[in-house]
Design a protein around this motif. Sequence first.
Motif, PDB file in Angstrom:
ATOM      1  N   THR A   1      27.279 -16.735  19.325  1.00  0.00           N
ATOM      2  CA  THR A   1      26.536 -16.590  20.585  1.00  0.00           C
ATOM      3  C   THR A   1      26.626 -17.845  21.440  1.00  0.00           C
ATOM      4  N   LYS A   2      26.466 -19.021  20.815  1.00  0.00           N
ATOM      5  CA  LYS A   2      26.496 -20.278  21.583  1.00  0.00           C
ATOM      6  C   LYS A   2      27.866 -20.525  22.193  1.00  0.00           C
TER       7      LYS A   2
ATOM      8  N   TYR B   1      28.438 -18.079  25.020  1.00  0.00           N
ATOM      9  CA  TYR B   1      27.623 -18.433  26.178  1.00  0.00           C
ATOM     10  C   TYR B   1      28.240 -19.618  26.924  1.00  0.00           C
TER      11      TYR B   1
ATOM     12  N   SER C   1      21.761 -14.232  31.503  1.00  0.00           N
ATOM     13  CA  SER C   1      20.763 -14.835  30.607  1.00  0.00           C
ATOM     14  C   SER C   1      21.261 -14.731  29.169  1.00  0.00           C
ATOM     15  N   ILE C   2      20.606 -15.435  28.271  1.00  0.00           N
ATOM     16  CA  ILE C   2      20.985 -15.377  26.857  1.00  0.00           C
ATOM     17  C   ILE C   2      20.780 -13.975  26.302  1.00  0.00           C
TER      18      ILE C   2
ATOM     19  N   VAL D   1      23.795 -12.052  27.284  1.00  0.00           N
ATOM     20  CA  VAL D   1      24.912 -12.475  26.444  1.00  0.00           C
ATOM     21  C   VAL D   1      24.830 -11.775  25.090  1.00  0.00           C
ATOM     22  N   ASN D   2      23.630 -11.714  24.525  1.00  0.00           N
ATOM     23  CA  ASN D   2      23.453 -11.007  23.249  1.00  0.00           C
ATOM     24  C   ASN D   2      23.794  -9.528  23.381  1.00  0.00           C
TER      25      ASN D   2
END
Length: 152
Positions: A49-50, A53, A75-76, A79-80
């Motif tokens: 994920t990081k 992103y 937003s995160i 992204v998820n």
Amino acid sequence: MVRAFGREICIPGIPPQLGINITASKWFESQCRRAFNECDVDRDGSLDTKEFYIGLLKLYDLINRRLPYHVRIPSIEEVNELIERYDTNTNGRLEFSEFLSCCRGLIGSRHDWRDSLFLKIGLAVFMKALGFPYLAGLLKRGCQELGIKQVK
């Protein structure tokens, strides 16, 4: 690809003509491979994920530097959602083939254009260039008709 002397010639670094099938080109795949390799910090062949992103932040930073309008960075949570949508082997990470599918999905295609980055950018630029000035003109005319001369 560049057409010269009746043949299509691929010159590295020069994108094919920007058409519907740009996401199917070798140039697009090579650009995605380059971006994937830059984001795969731990060099394990997949993006968590990081890392994903960070890659999207780089992409949107590049886009926002070149456009007259700021495109909102996902937003995160978004992204998820992208990772869940394109992670076909459900390991919580994106391998290159999944990343390539995600990039193609973000750019959009003839069949899936409603969620494309090009459409979002196009609408944003359209609204800034034409939509907002038109609405300001309507507002000004409405104020004149109501007899409002100045707003403090």
